[in-house]
Design a protein around this motif. Structure first.
Motif, PDB file in Angstrom:
ATOM      1  N   ALA A 246      84.020 -32.559 -46.284  1.00  0.00           N
ATOM      2  CA  ALA A 246      83.935 -33.279 -47.558  1.00  0.00           C
ATOM      3  C   ALA A 246      84.615 -34.644 -47.466  1.00  0.00           C
ATOM      4  O   ALA A 246      84.112 -35.638 -48.008  1.00  0.00           O
ATOM      5  N   GLU A 247      85.750 -34.707 -46.780  1.00  0.00           N
ATOM      6  CA  GLU A 247      86.459 -35.975 -46.612  1.00  0.00           C
ATOM      7  C   GLU A 247      85.645 -36.944 -45.774  1.00  0.00           C
ATOM      8  O   GLU A 247      85.537 -38.134 -46.095  1.00  0.00           O
ATOM      9  N   ALA A 250      82.671 -38.204 -47.792  1.00  0.00           N
ATOM     10  CA  ALA A 250      83.118 -39.167 -48.795  1.00  0.00           C
ATOM     11  C   ALA A 250      83.371 -40.526 -48.153  1.00  0.00           C
ATOM     12  O   ALA A 250      82.982 -41.568 -48.706  1.00  0.00           O
ATOM     13  N   MET A 251      84.022 -40.511 -47.005  1.00  0.00           N
ATOM     14  CA  MET A 251      84.321 -41.760 -46.313  1.00  0.00           C
ATOM     15  C   MET A 251      83.040 -42.477 -45.884  1.00  0.00           C
ATOM     16  O   MET A 251      82.903 -43.691 -46.079  1.00  0.00           O
ATOM     17  N   GLU A 252      82.088 -41.739 -45.330  1.00  0.00           N
ATOM     18  CA  GLU A 252      80.848 -42.355 -44.870  1.00  0.00           C
ATOM     19  C   GLU A 252      80.052 -42.944 -46.030  1.00  0.00           C
ATOM     20  O   GLU A 252      79.452 -44.013 -45.911  1.00  0.00           O
ATOM     21  N   SER A 253      80.068 -42.254 -47.188  1.00  0.00           N
ATOM     22  CA  SER A 253      79.383 -42.769 -48.368  1.00  0.00           C
ATOM     23  C   SER A 253      80.038 -44.059 -48.857  1.00  0.00           C
ATOM     24  O   SER A 253      79.350 -45.035 -49.200  1.00  0.00           O
ATOM     25  N   THR A 254      81.368 -44.083 -48.862  1.00  0.00           N
ATOM     26  CA  THR A 254      82.088 -45.273 -49.304  1.00  0.00           C
ATOM     27  C   THR A 254      81.865 -46.444 -48.356  1.00  0.00           C
ATOM     28  O   THR A 254      81.698 -47.585 -48.788  1.00  0.00           O
ATOM     29  N   VAL A 255      81.852 -46.172 -47.059  1.00  0.00           N
ATOM     30  CA  VAL A 255      81.620 -47.227 -46.071  1.00  0.00           C
ATOM     31  C   VAL A 255      80.254 -47.864 -46.288  1.00  0.00           C
ATOM     32  O   VAL A 255      80.112 -49.099 -46.252  1.00  0.00           O
TER      33      VAL A 255
END
Length: 318
Positions: A246-247, A250-255
């Motif tokens: 999940a982390e 989330a990071m890949e989506s934000t990037v």
């Protein structure tokens, strides 16, 4: 000093400062005006070129602060020096151009000790200094919703304002302080690492307890530099082998989102500078992510009448 030299204060206030002579007096006055008084203040001059003016500005407060000078190594290194000297159980990080409201420390100390206790808590801020943000709060522009975790930080559902933080000192020492290799966004990196510490507990209050200044040259006012710095932290975080699925998602989506927003900002700069080929490339990259009618219209104008669009962009930037 506020507390006696042979006693340990409850809070250590750490203020890194670089070329902020015109603001430091107001920041220090806001600390001295706190209704909670069991604190020490550590001011670190990070190799400022305005040291003469800076030292004149802090002169009225010299008996109440610890003052250090270092070569220009960045805010992270300055905060680390303050942390190593600090004696408080809790640490607050105030940027030298921001201002606390008088009840900040009283409310934050009560908050961090509430319930079973927290490792880190942060407050909301009133924004000021630029016409387009005056009257807004930090959490209106950078929301915090739900539980503060590593995943919510990486997903940007929770956004921590450094001048609004009160944290326990020991956990920060345990995870290795601020990363001095990161010239910007080292605070975001620290919050993520702190959130990954086993058993970490973090929370926020939407109550406005400080004022954040936006001024020319500050990271808060430079959207391109701010996003570039954030992406550097994401790249560093991606190397961790303890991220949950999940982390990492989330990071890949934000990037992806941040790269698209960066393309928009770079496209605006290229357009105003008359580099229409680069502007088209950046706006096309952004359109591939956002697919909005506004970006479609911008791309159409770049094909039909780029100089007209350039004039309009310059007018909007003034």
């Amino acid at each position: 000093m506020i507390t006696q030299p042979n006693t340990s204060p409850i809070v250590s206030v750490i203020i890194p400062a670089y070329n902020v002579a015109q603001y430091i007096g107001e920041a220090l006055a806001s600390v001295i005006a706190q209704t909670f008084t069991d604190f020490e203040v550590i001011v670190i001059n990070d190799g400022s070129s305005d040291t003469v003016e800076f030292e004149q500005a802090i002169e009225p407060f010299r008996e109440r602060i610890i003052y250090l000078e270092q070569e220009n190594l960045g805010a992270g290194a300055a905060r680390n020096n303050g942390l190593l000297l600090a004696r408080g159980k809790f640490v607050a990080f105030l940027d030298a151009d921001d201002i606390w409201l008088p009840g900040f420390l009283a409310e934050m100390v009560s908050f961090i000790e509430s319930g079973d206790g927290y490792d880190l808590v942060y407050a909301n801020a009133q924004l000021f200094g630029k016409r387009n943000i005056d009257g807004l709060t930090y959490m209106e522009t950078n929301p915090s919703v739900g539980e503060v975790t590593c995943e919510s930080l990486l997903a940007e559902r929770c956004n921590i304002i450094t001048s609004g933080v009160l944290t326990r000192r020991e956990p920060v020492l345990e995870i290795g302080l601020f990363d001095v290799e990161l010239w910007h966004s080292q605070d975001f990196d620290l919050w993520v690492r702190l959130a990954k510490r086993p058993g970490a507990r973090m929370a926020f209050t939407p109550k406005v307890l400080l004022k954040q200044r936006h001024r020319p040259g500050s990271l808060a006012s430079d959207s391109i530099k701010s996003v570039e710095s954030e992406l550097m932290v994401m790249a560093k975080t991606a190397l961790r082998d303890d991220l949950t699925p999940a982390e990492r998602a989330a990071m890949e989506s934000t990037v992806a989102m941040r790269n698209a927003s960066l393309a928009v900002d770079r496209g605006k700069v290229a357009l105003r500078e008359g580099d229409f080929a680069s502007a088209r490339s950046f706006f096309q990259e952004a359109f591939n992510y956002y697919r909005t009618w506004k970006l479609r219209l911008v791309l159409s104008w770049l094909r039909l009448s780029p100089r007209t669009l350039q004039i309009f962009s310059r007018l909007r930037a003034t």
